[in-house]
Design a protein around this motif. Structure first.
Motif, PDB file in Angstrom:
ATOM      1  N   ALA A  77       0.832  -1.206   0.000  1.00 26.38           N
ATOM      2  CA  ALA A  77       0.000   0.000   0.000  1.00 26.38           C
ATOM      3  C   ALA A  77       0.864   1.252   0.000  1.00 26.38           C
ATOM      4  N   ALA A  78       0.245   2.352  -0.404  1.00 26.49           N
ATOM      5  CA  ALA A  78       0.940   3.637  -0.421  1.00 26.49           C
ATOM      6  C   ALA A  78       0.757   4.396   0.883  1.00 26.49           C
ATOM      7  N   LEU A  79      -0.061   3.883   1.781  1.00 26.86           N
ATOM      8  CA  LEU A  79      -0.323   4.533   3.060  1.00 26.86           C
ATOM      9  C   LEU A  79       0.529   3.901   4.157  1.00 26.86           C
ATOM     10  N   PHE A  80       0.760   4.677   5.203  1.00 23.26           N
ATOM     11  CA  PHE A  80       1.584   4.205   6.310  1.00 23.26           C
ATOM     12  C   PHE A  80       0.891   4.491   7.633  1.00 23.26           C
ATOM     13  N   PHE A  81       1.119   3.624   8.598  1.00 22.32           N
ATOM     14  CA  PHE A  81       0.614   3.866   9.943  1.00 22.32           C
ATOM     15  C   PHE A  81       1.795   3.968  10.908  1.00 22.32           C
ATOM     16  N   GLU A  82       1.515   4.589  12.044  1.00 24.88           N
ATOM     17  CA  GLU A  82       2.460   4.643  13.151  1.00 24.88           C
ATOM     18  C   GLU A  82       1.681   4.464  14.444  1.00 24.88           C
ATOM     19  N   ALA A  83       2.395   4.115  15.499  1.00 27.89           N
ATOM     20  CA  ALA A  83       1.733   3.819  16.769  1.00 27.89           C
ATOM     21  C   ALA A  83       2.196   4.787  17.852  1.00 27.89           C
ATOM     22  N   VAL A  84       1.298   5.129  18.741  1.00 24.94           N
ATOM     23  CA  VAL A  84       1.600   5.921  19.930  1.00 24.94           C
ATOM     24  C   VAL A  84       1.309   5.029  21.130  1.00 24.94           C
ATOM     25  N   VAL A  85       2.326   4.808  21.976  1.00 28.82           N
ATOM     26  CA  VAL A  85       2.243   3.824  23.062  1.00 28.82           C
ATOM     27  C   VAL A  85       2.355   4.523  24.420  1.00 28.82           C
ATOM     28  N   PRO A  86       2.001   3.844  25.506  1.00 30.35           N
ATOM     29  CA  PRO A  86       2.101   4.482  26.826  1.00 30.35           C
ATOM     30  C   PRO A  86       3.550   4.767  27.206  1.00 30.35           C
ATOM     31  N   SER A  87       3.764   5.886  27.857  1.00 28.05           N
ATOM     32  CA  SER A  87       5.078   6.192  28.413  1.00 28.05           C
ATOM     33  C   SER A  87       5.308   5.321  29.640  1.00 28.05           C
ATOM     34  N   ASP A  88       6.522   5.359  30.172  1.00 28.23           N
ATOM     35  CA  ASP A  88       6.816   4.594  31.385  1.00 28.23           C
ATOM     36  C   ASP A  88       5.919   5.038  32.541  1.00 28.23           C
ATOM     37  N   ARG A  89       5.722   6.340  32.682  1.00 28.33           N
ATOM     38  CA  ARG A  89       4.878   6.844  33.766  1.00 28.33           C
ATOM     39  C   ARG A  89       3.431   6.421  33.572  1.00 28.33           C
ATOM     40  N   ALA A  90       2.958   6.461  32.322  1.00 27.76           N
ATOM     41  CA  ALA A  90       1.590   6.030  32.060  1.00 27.76           C
ATOM     42  C   ALA A  90       1.438   4.532  32.321  1.00 27.76           C
ATOM     43  N   TRP A  91       2.457   3.770  31.964  1.00 27.88           N
ATOM     44  CA  TRP A  91       2.422   2.327  32.235  1.00 27.88           C
ATOM     45  C   TRP A  91       2.308   2.073  33.739  1.00 27.88           C
ATOM     46  N   ASP A  92       3.117   2.777  34.517  1.00 29.49           N
ATOM     47  CA  ASP A  92       3.054   2.607  35.975  1.00 29.49           C
ATOM     48  C   ASP A  92       1.682   3.003  36.518  1.00 29.49           C
ATOM     49  N   GLY A  93       0.985   3.886  35.814  1.00 30.74           N
ATOM     50  CA  GLY A  93      -0.352   4.301  36.229  1.00 30.74           C
ATOM     51  C   GLY A  93      -1.451   3.385  35.725  1.00 30.74           C
ATOM     52  N   GLY A  94      -1.086   2.317  35.036  1.00 28.43           N
ATOM     53  CA  GLY A  94      -2.074   1.347  34.573  1.00 28.43           C
ATOM     54  C   GLY A  94      -2.480   1.485  33.126  1.00 28.43           C
ATOM     55  N   GLU A  95      -1.911   2.439  32.386  1.00 31.08           N
ATOM     56  CA  GLU A  95      -2.270   2.641  30.981  1.00 31.08           C
ATOM     57  C   GLU A  95      -1.623   1.564  30.109  1.00 31.08           C
ATOM     58  N   ARG A  96      -2.430   0.929  29.230  1.00 28.80           N
ATOM     59  CA  ARG A  96      -1.925  -0.137  28.352  1.00 28.80           C
ATOM     60  C   ARG A  96      -2.292   0.090  26.883  1.00 28.80           C
ATOM     61  N   ARG A  97      -2.969   1.168  26.555  1.00 32.16           N
ATOM     62  CA  ARG A  97      -3.486   1.334  25.201  1.00 32.16           C
ATOM     63  C   ARG A  97      -2.416   1.768  24.184  1.00 32.16           C
TER      64      ARG A  97
END
Length: 225
Positions: free
Chosen positions: A184-204
């Motif tokens: 495909a000619a389109l591209f995706f990228e991902a935004v992940v939880p930071s270390d602090r967000a991970w420690d706060g329970g964020e997993r998205r």
């Protein structure tokens, strides 16, 4: 006057005739055995080895030791290189789809699948509600999936997070856009939880399509594949 010799007359001007050579003996007389080349000079400290230069042995030993040292050094460098490759292999082979991190997004107000965001994947602030725009307007990214990292006690390392995001976003691309992502000619990228967000329970993990590659960022790419 003419001279004479016991064998007969001879010319006084030329002297007596030369004596004939003695008859050759047969078989030839035996020769002493060949003992090789004469020995060279002896060196101090080596009286039992005439003609042997001890410096030659020392030079040869130095060459051999240098060769062994070079071989061992080369093997050590090879082992170190393999160890370095083993450590970096995961990072070198990782797809590199993670564009950035987020500090946690409120479940009620965060972007959902199908939303379009003002900025591109690498600069968007997912916690900023003003980023949400109508997809018919000019926008930088489009949410094609929201996945969740495995809820483990320790945060996965960067390579594992990147590999997880790549797999999840590829599945999402096929379901949301359609077609084969690899061609495909389109591209995706991902935004992940930071270390602090991970420690706060964020997993998205937010899979964001780079909208600049689709109609100059105007319109949704859903089903366009």
């Amino acid at each position: 006057m003419d001279g004479t010799s016991p064998g007969g007359p001879w010319d006084a001007g030329t002297g007596p005739p030369a004596a004939p050579p003695p008859p050759a003996s047969w078989p030839p007389a035996p020769q002493p055995p060949w003992t090789g080349y004469p020995p060279g000079p002896s060196y101090p400290g080596y009286p039992g080895y005439p003609g042997h230069d001890p410096r030659r042995r020392f030079r040869l030993r130095a060459v051999v030791l240098a060769g062994i040292g070079g071989l061992l050094g080369g093997l050590a460098l090879a082992v170190a290189g393999l160890a370095l490759v083993a450590v970096l292999a995961g990072d070198l082979l990782a797809p590199g789809v993670v564009a950035g991190t987020h500090e946690g997004v409120e479940a009620a107000g965060g972007p959902a699948v199908g939303d379009c965001l003002d900025d591109g994947p690498s600069s968007v602030d997912l916690a900023d509600s003003t980023q949400l725009v109508d997809c018919t307007l000019r926008h930088g990214s489009e949410v094609i999936a929201v996945a969740a990292l495995p809820d483990t006690s320790d945060r996965p390392d960067a390579t594992d997070v990147d590999l997880f995001a790549d797999g999840a976003c590829r599945v999402a691309y096929r379901d949301y856009v359609g077609g084969n992502y690899d061609t495909a000619a389109l591209f995706f990228e991902a935004v992940v939880p930071s270390d602090r967000a991970w420690d706060g329970g964020e997993r998205r993990v937010f899979c964001l399509l780079d909208s600049d590659g689709y109609r100059d960022g105007r319109g949704s790419a859903r089903g366009s594949g």
